[in-house]
Design a protein around this motif. Structure first.
Motif, PDB file in Angstrom:
ATOM      1  N   LYS A   3       0.850  -1.188   0.000  1.00 19.74           N
ATOM      2  CA  LYS A   3       0.000   0.000   0.000  1.00 19.74           C
ATOM      3  C   LYS A   3       0.883   1.234   0.000  1.00 19.74           C
ATOM      4  O   LYS A   3       1.835   1.330   0.763  1.00 19.74           O
ATOM      5  N   ARG A   4       0.543   2.162  -0.909  1.00 22.88           N
ATOM      6  CA  ARG A   4       1.311   3.395  -1.012  1.00 22.88           C
ATOM      7  C   ARG A   4       0.370   4.575  -0.842  1.00 22.88           C
ATOM      8  O   ARG A   4      -0.724   4.586  -1.374  1.00 22.88           O
ATOM      9  N   PHE A   5       0.755   5.553  -0.020  1.00 24.08           N
ATOM     10  CA  PHE A   5       0.004   6.816   0.059  1.00 24.08           C
ATOM     11  C   PHE A   5       0.873   7.878  -0.565  1.00 24.08           C
ATOM     12  O   PHE A   5       1.836   8.336   0.049  1.00 24.08           O
ATOM     13  N   GLN A   9       5.551   4.728   0.993  1.00 23.43           N
ATOM     14  CA  GLN A   9       5.251   3.305   0.860  1.00 23.43           C
ATOM     15  C   GLN A   9       4.883   2.799   2.251  1.00 23.43           C
ATOM     16  O   GLN A   9       5.747   2.530   3.081  1.00 23.43           O
ATOM     17  N   ALA A  10       3.585   2.701   2.509  1.00 23.75           N
ATOM     18  CA  ALA A  10       3.140   2.359   3.861  1.00 23.75           C
ATOM     19  C   ALA A  10       3.357   0.885   4.172  1.00 23.75           C
ATOM     20  O   ALA A  10       3.718   0.509   5.281  1.00 23.75           O
ATOM     21  N   LEU A  11       3.121   0.047   3.176  1.00 25.42           N
ATOM     22  CA  LEU A  11       3.331  -1.392   3.350  1.00 25.42           C
ATOM     23  C   LEU A  11       4.002  -1.921   2.089  1.00 25.42           C
ATOM     24  O   LEU A  11       3.588  -1.595   0.982  1.00 25.42           O
ATOM     25  N   LYS A  12       5.033  -2.723   2.264  1.00 27.71           N
ATOM     26  CA  LYS A  12       5.732  -3.236   1.098  1.00 27.71           C
ATOM     27  C   LYS A  12       5.828  -4.756   1.184  1.00 27.71           C
ATOM     28  O   LYS A  12       6.496  -5.292   2.064  1.00 27.71           O
ATOM     29  N   ASP A  13       5.098  -5.428   0.312  1.00 26.19           N
ATOM     30  CA  ASP A  13       5.124  -6.886   0.219  1.00 26.19           C
ATOM     31  C   ASP A  13       5.002  -7.568   1.573  1.00 26.19           C
ATOM     32  O   ASP A  13       5.747  -8.505   1.872  1.00 26.19           O
ATOM     33  N   GLY A  33       3.241   1.005   9.790  1.00 24.39           N
ATOM     34  CA  GLY A  33       2.205   0.523   8.867  1.00 24.39           C
ATOM     35  C   GLY A  33       1.232  -0.449   9.505  1.00 24.39           C
ATOM     36  O   GLY A  33       0.464  -1.097   8.799  1.00 24.39           O
ATOM     37  N   LYS A  34       1.242  -0.529  10.831  1.00 24.31           N
ATOM     38  CA  LYS A  34       0.395  -1.511  11.509  1.00 24.31           C
ATOM     39  C   LYS A  34      -1.095  -1.226  11.324  1.00 24.31           C
ATOM     40  O   LYS A  34      -1.861  -2.098  10.939  1.00 24.31           O
ATOM     41  N   THR A  35      -1.468   0.035  11.619  1.00 25.31           N
ATOM     42  CA  THR A  35      -2.890   0.368  11.500  1.00 25.31           C
ATOM     43  C   THR A  35      -3.338   0.322  10.045  1.00 25.31           C
ATOM     44  O   THR A  35      -4.464  -0.095   9.740  1.00 25.31           O
ATOM     45  N   THR A  36      -2.438   0.722   9.131  1.00 22.00           N
ATOM     46  CA  THR A  36      -2.749   0.611   7.699  1.00 22.00           C
ATOM     47  C   THR A  36      -3.080  -0.840   7.354  1.00 22.00           C
ATOM     48  O   THR A  36      -4.038  -1.118   6.631  1.00 22.00           O
ATOM     49  N   LEU A  37      -2.292  -1.744   7.910  1.00 17.99           N
ATOM     50  CA  LEU A  37      -2.530  -3.164   7.660  1.00 17.99           C
ATOM     51  C   LEU A  37      -3.927  -3.563   8.131  1.00 17.99           C
ATOM     52  O   LEU A  37      -4.681  -4.226   7.417  1.00 17.99           O
ATOM     53  N   PHE A  38      -4.297  -3.099   9.333  1.00 13.26           N
ATOM     54  CA  PHE A  38      -5.640  -3.386   9.854  1.00 13.26           C
ATOM     55  C   PHE A  38      -6.719  -2.808   8.940  1.00 13.26           C
ATOM     56  O   PHE A  38      -7.712  -3.459   8.641  1.00 13.26           O
ATOM     57  N   TYR A 213       8.895   0.353   8.893  1.00  8.54           N
ATOM     58  CA  TYR A 213       8.791   1.062   7.619  1.00  8.54           C
ATOM     59  C   TYR A 213       8.059   0.247   6.559  1.00  8.54           C
ATOM     60  O   TYR A 213       8.477   0.177   5.414  1.00  8.54           O
ATOM     61  N   GLY A 214       6.964  -0.380   6.954  1.00 10.58           N
ATOM     62  CA  GLY A 214       6.130  -1.081   5.983  1.00 10.58           C
ATOM     63  C   GLY A 214       6.651  -2.425   5.541  1.00 10.58           C
ATOM     64  O   GLY A 214       6.113  -3.038   4.630  1.00 10.58           O
TER      65      GLY A 214
END
Lengths: 242, 310
Positions: A3-5, A9-13, A33-38, A213-214
């Motif tokens: 996920k990228r904002f 790069q909030a989450l990478k692979d 990136g924990k909450t982004t993952l949720f 860092y994602g």
């Protein structure tokens, strides 16, 4: 999944495999990136790439309300109780998960005996009977977190996501939350939680996933994680080489 | 005070009650602030005017169709609510009000500024309603609407609206689809406002664009706010006050908007829960659940062999 904002790069692979029945923790420094993952798992955000399989079915692009119906409930890092509703109504609202999308919503009353009984059982599980008729927004943070857990339980989840369930709680409240989460897990609910509080995390997590860092930098049992050099580095910075 | 005058004020009060209940479903229940509610009112009135006067339809089929059309357009005009955030929704609904009134004003089909004249009064078995009978007819509809709204207030639909109003993300997390529930709110509000429009138009027997302009929307909002947002009785009381006030304060008629404004500001500052909300608070204390419900829950929880509450 990724996920990228904009430029971030909030989450990478990141790949995560939560097993049925386990209690899994996700830890990592702020902004990892924990909450982004949720938010991706429960449908608030769409991943740029990757898949999410819940209970054998892909849930990418499925509405959060539908994901809830399939048995995935969550709480929020910044509490989002229904403030002006009573604690009881907060829980009753969760019990409506199967009713909202159907026309039964125009017929069924939340105050029917069957719902009130179910809600009361959940309220007792959390030990908040005393506050059942009080507006949820007027309660202190510790109780609001319990209300959120109660509301999430009412959704009858197979998987429960807890976003920092003990942040801002005192030692006693944290201990109570440990007991509650263990009880919930023993009743057959898989739990995935984010937490900074290591006492809480090490106490109840069977496995821990570390994000930085994602990127997923480590995964394992609490003992393995607390000894992992990459984790220590991420949290404390790398050791200076003399 | 002549009987006809009394009847007219009563009919206006009751139609305003329907309008206020309708707007309250949007604002008080679902938290979708609309400042253009007169548009839905106007759509119901104009739909019925066109169906009866221009297309020669009888009153009863026109009633059904005009209410249906208002609900449908309510649904369509509610679509912006799915895209924009709360504060922008306020602007969007004001815009909708102006657009609808402009269409009435400038599109020839809608009669322009001279409106549509000669709407029929409904008739049953070949007998056209007299003014008194019409007042009774409006009264019956008002009862139906009050009972309908009261009924819906006890359903999961209402709890879904509550959840949506309190927190959209949290509502989704318990299974309330926010687009679906916003559409429900706009459709129900559109249906009820359309009914009010129909009742009003066939009472007046004429419709003009100005009858549905922005100040009318503010009037409806005033009824809801002064009576008590989110309550059932509040909008009813608010509707009576706002209908009667200009009659009592005849001399101040030109300052109607000023008075509405002052009432809203005053209510917001000194009793944000409105008349009904404040009185309830004084009598029952600050509890979000009614006394009856608390007792019912205590009974149910007690029957399980447990002791409920404080």
């Amino acid at each position: 999944m990724s996920k990228r904002f904009g430029g971030l790069q909030a989450l990478k692979d990141v790949s995560l495999d939560v097993e049925v029945g386990e209690i899994r923790a996700i830890i990592g420094p702020n902004g990892a990136g924990k909450t982004t993952l949720f938010n991706i798992i429960n449908g608030f955000l769409r991943p740029d790439s990757g898949t999410i399989v819940f209970d054998g079915k892909s849930i990418v692009g499925v509405r959060p309300s539908e994901i809830a119906k399939r048995g995935l409930a969550r709480t929020f890092q910044i509490v989002k109780v229904f403030s002006s509703l009573s604690v009881l109504e907060n829980v009753l609202a969760g019990l409506g998960v199967d009713i909202y999308p159907s026309l039964e919503a125009f017929q069924r009353s939340p105050f029917a005996k069957e719902y009130v009984e179910k809600a009361w059982k959940i309220i007792e599980t959390l030990g908040i009977e005393k506050y059942a008729f009080v507006a949820a927004g007027t309660l202190p943070l510790g109780l609001q977190r319990k209300v959120e857990v109660a509301r999430a339980l009412a959704v009858k989840p197979k998987l429960l996501l807890l976003d920092e369930p003990v942040s801002g709680l005192n030692d006693l409240e944290t201990q109570e939350m440990i007991d509650v989460v263990k009880k919930i897990n023993q009743s057959g609910v898989t739990v995935l939680f984010i937490e900074h509080d290591m006492h809480f995390t090490v106490n109840i997590a069977q496995r821990i996933t570390v994000l930085d860092y994602g990127v997923k930098i480590a995964e394992g049992t609490p003992e393995e994680i607390t000894k992992d050099s990459r984790v220590i580095e991420a949290y404390l910075g790398s050791e200076e080489v003399a | 005070m002549s009987l006809d005058y009394f009847l007219t004020v009563s009919v206006f009060s009751m139609i305003n009650m329907i309008l206020a209940l309708s707007l309250n479903i949007l604002i008080g229940y679902a938290g979708q602030v609309s400042l253009g509610h007169a548009a839905f009112f106007g759509i119901g009135a104009y739909a019925s005017a066109i169906l009866t006067v221009k297309l020669g339809m009888g009153y009863w089929p026109a009633l059904l169709l005009s209410v249906f059309i208002s609900g449908l357009i309510g649904l369509l005009l509610g679509l912006p609510a799915l895209r924009v955030r709360e504060d922008f929704l306020v602007l969007a609904t004001i815009g909708v009000n102006f657009v609808v009134v402009s269409i009435f004003n400038y599109v020839k089909f809608f009669g322009g500024p001279y409106g549509i004249l000669g709407l029929p009064r409904p008739s049953l078995f070949g007998h056209a309603f007299t003014t008194r009978e019409y007042a009774l007819y409006v009264f019956l509809w008002t009862l139906v609407v009050v009972f309908l709204v009261h009924y819906l207030s006890n359903t999961y639909l209402k709890l879904g609206f509550d959840a949506l109003r309190e927190d959209e993300d949290a509502a989704e997390s318990v299974g309330v689809s926010s687009p679906r529930y916003k559409m429900y709110a706009f459709a129900i509000a559109g249906l009820l406002a359309g009914l009010a429009g129909n009742l009003w138009a066939h009472y007046m027997t004429v419709v003009f664009p100005d009858n549905f302009s922005f100040p009318v929307s503010i009037g409806i909002l005033t009824m809801v706010v002064i009576g008590g947002v989110g309550t059932l009785v509040g909008p009813l009381i608010g509707a009576i006050i706002v209908t009667i006030l200009p009659e009592v304060l005849r001399f101040a008629r030109d300052y109607r908007m000023l008075i509405y404004g002052l009432i809203i500001v005053f209510t917001m500052f000194f009793m944000p829960k409105g008349i009904v909300g404040s009185i309830k608070g004084l009598i029952f204390g600050d509890t979000p659940l009614g006394k009856k419900r608390v007792e019912k829950v205590r009974r149910i929880a007690g029957a399980q062999g447990r002791i409920a509450g404080r």
